[in-house]
Design a protein around this motif. Structure first.
Motif, PDB file in Angstrom:
ATOM      1  N   PHE A 229      37.799 -12.517 -35.946  1.00  0.00           N
ATOM      2  CA  PHE A 229      37.231 -11.883 -34.754  1.00  0.00           C
ATOM      3  C   PHE A 229      36.640 -12.928 -33.812  1.00  0.00           C
ATOM      4  O   PHE A 229      36.401 -14.083 -34.191  1.00  0.00           O
ATOM      5  N   TRP A 230      36.441 -12.517 -32.568  1.00  0.00           N
ATOM      6  CA  TRP A 230      35.817 -13.357 -31.552  1.00  0.00           C
ATOM      7  C   TRP A 230      34.364 -12.932 -31.362  1.00  0.00           C
ATOM      8  O   TRP A 230      34.035 -11.754 -31.523  1.00  0.00           O
ATOM      9  N   ARG A 231      33.535 -13.873 -30.997  1.00  0.00           N
ATOM     10  CA  ARG A 231      32.148 -13.540 -30.646  1.00  0.00           C
ATOM     11  C   ARG A 231      31.662 -14.439 -29.510  1.00  0.00           C
ATOM     12  O   ARG A 231      32.162 -15.556 -29.320  1.00  0.00           O
ATOM     13  N   LYS A 232      30.683 -13.934 -28.800  1.00  0.00           N
ATOM     14  CA  LYS A 232      30.094 -14.653 -27.678  1.00  0.00           C
ATOM     15  C   LYS A 232      28.590 -14.709 -27.873  1.00  0.00           C
ATOM     16  O   LYS A 232      27.948 -13.676 -28.092  1.00  0.00           O
ATOM     17  N   ASP A 233      28.047 -15.912 -27.823  1.00  0.00           N
ATOM     18  CA  ASP A 233      26.609 -16.112 -28.039  1.00  0.00           C
ATOM     19  C   ASP A 233      26.147 -15.458 -29.335  1.00  0.00           C
ATOM     20  O   ASP A 233      25.043 -14.897 -29.403  1.00  0.00           O
ATOM     21  N   GLY A 234      26.992 -15.479 -30.357  1.00  0.00           N
ATOM     22  CA  GLY A 234      26.624 -14.938 -31.661  1.00  0.00           C
ATOM     23  C   GLY A 234      26.880 -13.459 -31.849  1.00  0.00           C
ATOM     24  O   GLY A 234      26.693 -12.937 -32.954  1.00  0.00           O
ATOM     25  N   ASP A 235      27.303 -12.754 -30.793  1.00  0.00           N
ATOM     26  CA  ASP A 235      27.556 -11.309 -30.886  1.00  0.00           C
ATOM     27  C   ASP A 235      29.061 -11.041 -30.943  1.00  0.00           C
ATOM     28  O   ASP A 235      29.845 -11.664 -30.217  1.00  0.00           O
ATOM     29  N   ASP A 236      29.440 -10.084 -31.780  1.00  0.00           N
ATOM     30  CA  ASP A 236      30.848  -9.726 -31.908  1.00  0.00           C
ATOM     31  C   ASP A 236      31.389  -9.175 -30.595  1.00  0.00           C
ATOM     32  O   ASP A 236      30.702  -8.441 -29.888  1.00  0.00           O
ATOM     33  N   LEU A 237      32.634  -9.543 -30.292  1.00  0.00           N
ATOM     34  CA  LEU A 237      33.303  -9.057 -29.100  1.00  0.00           C
ATOM     35  C   LEU A 237      34.340  -8.008 -29.476  1.00  0.00           C
ATOM     36  O   LEU A 237      35.091  -8.175 -30.438  1.00  0.00           O
ATOM     37  N   HIS A 238      34.361  -6.922 -28.716  1.00  0.00           N
ATOM     38  CA  HIS A 238      35.361  -5.876 -28.918  1.00  0.00           C
ATOM     39  C   HIS A 238      36.175  -5.655 -27.649  1.00  0.00           C
ATOM     40  O   HIS A 238      37.373  -5.375 -27.730  1.00  0.00           O
ATOM     41  N   ASP A 239      35.521  -5.803 -26.498  1.00  0.00           N
ATOM     42  CA  ASP A 239      36.227  -5.661 -25.225  1.00  0.00           C
ATOM     43  C   ASP A 239      37.078  -6.895 -24.973  1.00  0.00           C
ATOM     44  O   ASP A 239      36.694  -8.029 -25.312  1.00  0.00           O
ATOM     45  N   ASN A 240      38.238  -6.672 -24.382  1.00  0.00           N
ATOM     46  CA  ASN A 240      39.168  -7.753 -24.034  1.00  0.00           C
ATOM     47  C   ASN A 240      39.678  -8.529 -25.244  1.00  0.00           C
ATOM     48  O   ASN A 240      40.112  -9.668 -25.120  1.00  0.00           O
TER      49      ASN A 240
END
Length: 349
Positions: free
Chosen positions: A231-242
């Motif tokens: 999975f991808w994450r941004k600033d430590g938070d999981d990403l679901h959009d895009n």
């Protein structure tokens, strides 16, 4: 035997109990079975084929690499499961002969299926067995190991249920198989494959991009078992959009691959550093984290290699040398013609 890791411990959603399961799929057919094996048994481990046997090939074959290792490292165990699987055909056909009498199927092909196995909760050490029969694609009977009785799925199965409920020896055999033998085999295969995993190289994780306008794909390959999270994450938070997550697919060598695409069309280049791809695999203690860095992305865009640059430089140097030599010869010839008297010939006669 299907050993399936359910409820994988996903760090994004907190720790959950890890369950392992093992499953046997058996089928016997009769009638016009030109394109169907008369009998086959398939054992799956971690949703992947472990062993297979049918009456067409008449060979108990290991499907996965670790099963081939098991056959080599523990030949006695392999001999036992092979012989039991082959000899079970006769027992299976005899005990399910009555299914045909109570089936609505007339003529053609009769197909009887059996699915059985067990689950093991790694946290609580609890085990649970299951056994089901099917007839011509429909549920027929289910065994309840707690009460040692059978559950009929339809009125046609009621007669068989009554007969089998009164067969104490059969029910005790299945209860022991589901609650003792099956969990024992399950743990044996689980720890055997874990030892192999410790010797296996870490999976490879790469960032790929077809073009500068395409999504960036985080691609993990060479991992086993197939219970993995990418999975991808941004600033430590999981990403679901895009984010578009791909399925786990098999590799030719028995390992697996998985990808997750991230659309960066609306993300500024200076914000790329906030993104990272995370790969988690059961049996792998540490996550594999790959930072989103433009210099680390493999792309289809053609790049001029160092060899190509060297060739170009050498070609330019050679060309300049040739031009310089021609100019030199030309100027030298002009000087020679200017120093001689008109009409004087240098030709030697």
């Amino acid at each position: 035997l299907k050993l399936t890791l359910c409820h994988f411990s996903d760090k994004r959603h907190g720790k959950t109990n890890v369950k392992h399961s093992q499953k046997f799929n058996i089928m016997a057919s009769s009638g016009d079975t030109k394109n169907i094996p008369g009998y086959f048994i398939r054992a799956n481990f971690e949703d992947v084929g472990m062993v297979y046997y049918d009456t067409t090939n008449k060979t108990f074959k290991p499907i996965h690499d670790w099963a081939r290792r098991l056959k080599r490292d523990d030949p006695e165990h392999w001999k036992t499961i092979s012989e039991d699987g082959i000899h079970y055909e006769q027992i299976f056909r005899v005990e399910t002969e009555g299914f045909k009498q109570h089936s609505n199927q007339s003529g053609g092909v009769d197909i009887i299926q059996q699915n059985w196995g067990c689950e093991w909760d790694e946290e609580t050490e609890m085990t649970d067995g299951f056994l089901k029969y099917g007839s011509n694609g429909e549920d027929f009977l289910t065994f309840d190991p707690e009460t040692d009785t059978w559950i009929a799925a339809n009125p046609q199965a009621e007669i068989t249920k009554k007969d089998w409920d009164g067969d104490a020896a059969r029910n005790l055999l299945w209860k022991n198989l589901l609650t003792k033998s099956c969990p024992s085999w399950l743990k044996k295969y689980f720890f055997f494959t874990n030892r192999l995993l410790e010797k296996r190289d870490r999976p490879s994780v790469s960032l790929l991009q077809k073009s500068s306008s395409s999504p960036v794909s985080c691609f993990a390959t060479g991992f086993y078992p197939n219970k993995a999270v990418l999975f991808w994450r941004k600033d430590g938070d999981d990403l679901h959009d895009n984010v578009e997550e791909g399925q786990i697919l098999p590799n030719p060598d028995g390992t697996f691959q998985k990808s997750a695409d991230l659309d960066l069309s609306s993300v500024r280049l200076e914000d790329w550093g906030k993104y990272e791809c995370v790969f988690q695999l059961d049996g792998l203690k540490d996550d594999i984290i790959t930072k989103l860095d433009q210099s680390g992305i493999r792309t289809n865009k053609k790049k001029t290699s160092s060899i190509t640059i060297i060739i170009i430089v050498v070609a330019v140097v050679v060309l300049l040398a040739v031009i310089g030599f021609v100019v030199y010869k030309k100027r030298r010839g002009e000087r020679l013609s200017g120093c001689c008297c008109p009409g004087f010939s240098t030709e030697v006669k």
